[in-house]
Design an enzyme around this catalytic site. Structure first.
Site, PDB file in Angstrom:
ATOM      1  N   SER A  53      39.799  21.650  -1.926  1.00  0.00           N
ATOM      2  CA  SER A  53      40.569  20.624  -1.204  1.00  0.00           C
ATOM      3  C   SER A  53      40.892  19.468  -2.142  1.00  0.00           C
ATOM      4  O   SER A  53      41.997  18.918  -2.124  1.00  0.00           O
ATOM      5  CB  SER A  53      39.777  20.089  -0.019  1.00  0.00           C
ATOM      6  OG  SER A  53      39.465  21.120   0.870  1.00  0.00           O
ATOM      7  N   HIS A  93      39.217  28.481   2.634  1.00  0.00           N
ATOM      8  CA  HIS A  93      38.439  28.282   3.873  1.00  0.00           C
ATOM      9  C   HIS A  93      38.857  29.313   4.926  1.00  0.00           C
ATOM     10  O   HIS A  93      38.014  29.914   5.587  1.00  0.00           O
ATOM     11  CB  HIS A  93      38.708  26.893   4.470  1.00  0.00           C
ATOM     12  CG  HIS A  93      38.219  25.741   3.651  1.00  0.00           C
ATOM     13  ND1 HIS A  93      39.014  24.655   3.340  1.00  0.00           N
ATOM     14  CD2 HIS A  93      37.012  25.493   3.080  1.00  0.00           C
ATOM     15  CE1 HIS A  93      38.309  23.785   2.637  1.00  0.00           C
ATOM     16  NE2 HIS A  93      37.095  24.272   2.450  1.00  0.00           N
ATOM     17  N   LYS A 121      32.278   8.723   3.695  1.00  0.00           N
ATOM     18  CA  LYS A 121      33.442   9.153   2.917  1.00  0.00           C
ATOM     19  C   LYS A 121      34.710   8.577   3.535  1.00  0.00           C
ATOM     20  O   LYS A 121      34.773   8.387   4.745  1.00  0.00           O
ATOM     21  CB  LYS A 121      33.546  10.678   2.940  1.00  0.00           C
ATOM     22  CG  LYS A 121      32.687  11.378   1.914  1.00  0.00           C
ATOM     23  CD  LYS A 121      33.138  12.821   1.811  1.00  0.00           C
ATOM     24  CE  LYS A 121      32.202  13.664   0.973  1.00  0.00           C
ATOM     25  NZ  LYS A 121      32.577  15.091   1.028  1.00  0.00           N
TER      26      LYS A 121
HETATM   27  O1  PNS Z   1      32.668  20.709   2.603  1.00  0.00           O
HETATM   28  P1  PNS Z   1      31.443  19.979   2.149  1.00  0.00           P
HETATM   29  O2  PNS Z   1      31.751  18.504   2.008  1.00  0.00           O
HETATM   30  O3  PNS Z   1      30.821  20.575   0.924  1.00  0.00           O
HETATM   31  O4  PNS Z   1      30.353  20.122   3.343  1.00  0.00           O
HETATM   32  C1  PNS Z   1      29.088  19.532   3.252  1.00  0.00           C
HETATM   33  C2  PNS Z   1      28.317  19.641   4.582  1.00  0.00           C
HETATM   34  C3  PNS Z   1      29.138  19.078   5.726  1.00  0.00           C
HETATM   35  C4  PNS Z   1      28.019  21.104   4.859  1.00  0.00           C
HETATM   36  C5  PNS Z   1      26.972  18.866   4.428  1.00  0.00           C
HETATM   37  O5  PNS Z   1      27.247  17.603   3.904  1.00  0.00           O
HETATM   38  C6  PNS Z   1      26.203  18.715   5.730  1.00  0.00           C
HETATM   39  O6  PNS Z   1      25.745  19.670   6.296  1.00  0.00           O
HETATM   40  N1  PNS Z   1      26.073  17.452   6.195  1.00  0.00           N
HETATM   41  C7  PNS Z   1      25.391  17.139   7.457  1.00  0.00           C
HETATM   42  C8  PNS Z   1      24.195  16.215   7.211  1.00  0.00           C
HETATM   43  C9  PNS Z   1      22.989  17.032   6.814  1.00  0.00           C
HETATM   44  O7  PNS Z   1      22.507  17.882   7.553  1.00  0.00           O
HETATM   45  N2  PNS Z   1      22.493  16.764   5.606  1.00  0.00           N
HETATM   46  C10 PNS Z   1      21.428  17.505   4.994  1.00  0.00           C
HETATM   47  C11 PNS Z   1      21.952  18.802   4.429  1.00  0.00           C
HETATM   48  S1  PNS Z   1      20.978  19.396   3.204  1.00  0.00           S
END
Ligand code: PNS
Length: 164
Positions: free
Chosen positions: A127, A16, A40
């Site tokens: 992670s 990261h 989560k």
């Molecule tokens: O590190 P991660 O868990 O892969 O990150 C995922 C993340 C936070 C980028 C994604 O879950 C997100 O953007 N969530 C916010 C909710 C949202 O906009 N959902 C639709 C995305 S397609």
């Protein structure tokens, strides 16, 4: 140009950090955004993750760390960010990342997703695996910043000793 680098960062890894360095060189402003996700159960609270990330970005004036709730596209609009930055390691990441990028484009066609590769040393770092290794007593030097390793060992090392 303002970019958002969203994620769970539970915890932050050197992969990261490498992406943050790369993003900070390209974009005028980089907002590292931790998702507040009630579904989560994270190892570290959002506040702990904010603190760890902030400790590690000291000396990078165009990077800041925030948290967000709800849709990423709404948060991007609020920040006036034009770009979502995501890291792609191996081919296995691609399907999930493409799906998210496509969905985000459906939700807001003006928001562009930019994928970057972390440095060669980190393609298989995650992670989840770091958490697992620490909980099983393995070595993670070079995988996470030293301050994160200390916190991981305090959290997971203690629970491992308690299980014995
Ligand atoms: O590190 P991660 O868990 O892969 O990150 C995922 C993340 C936070 C980028 C994604 O879950 C997100 O953007 N969530 C916010 C909710 C949202 O906009 N959902 C639709 C995305 S397609």
């Amino acid at each position: 140009m303002i970019a958002i680098y969203p994620g769970s960062f539970d915890p932050l890894t050197n992969g990261h950090l490498n992406l943050i360095e790369r993003g900070a060189r390209i974009f005028d402003e980089l907002v590292v955004a931790i998702l507040r996700n009630s579904e989560k159960t994270p190892l570290f609270s959002v506040e702990e993750r904010l603190e760890m990330l902030r400790e590690c970005i000291v000396g990078r004036p165009n990077v800041r760390v925030e948290s967000f709730e709800g849709l990423l596209v709404d948060y991007a609009r609020q920040l006036k960010a034009q770009v979502v930055l995501r890291g792609v390691r191996a081919v296995s990441d691609y399907e999930y990342e493409l799906q998210m990028a496509w969905m985000n484009r459906q939700l807001d066609s003006t928001l562009e997703t930019v994928f970057m590769m972390p440095a060669g040393a980190y393609p298989y770092l995650s992670s989840k695996l770091v958490r697992e290794i620490v909980s099983l007593g393995g070595a993670i030097s070079g995988m996470v910043p030293p301050s994160v390793e200390v916190r991981l060992r305090a959290r997971l090392g203690a629970s491992r000793l308690a299980q014995k």
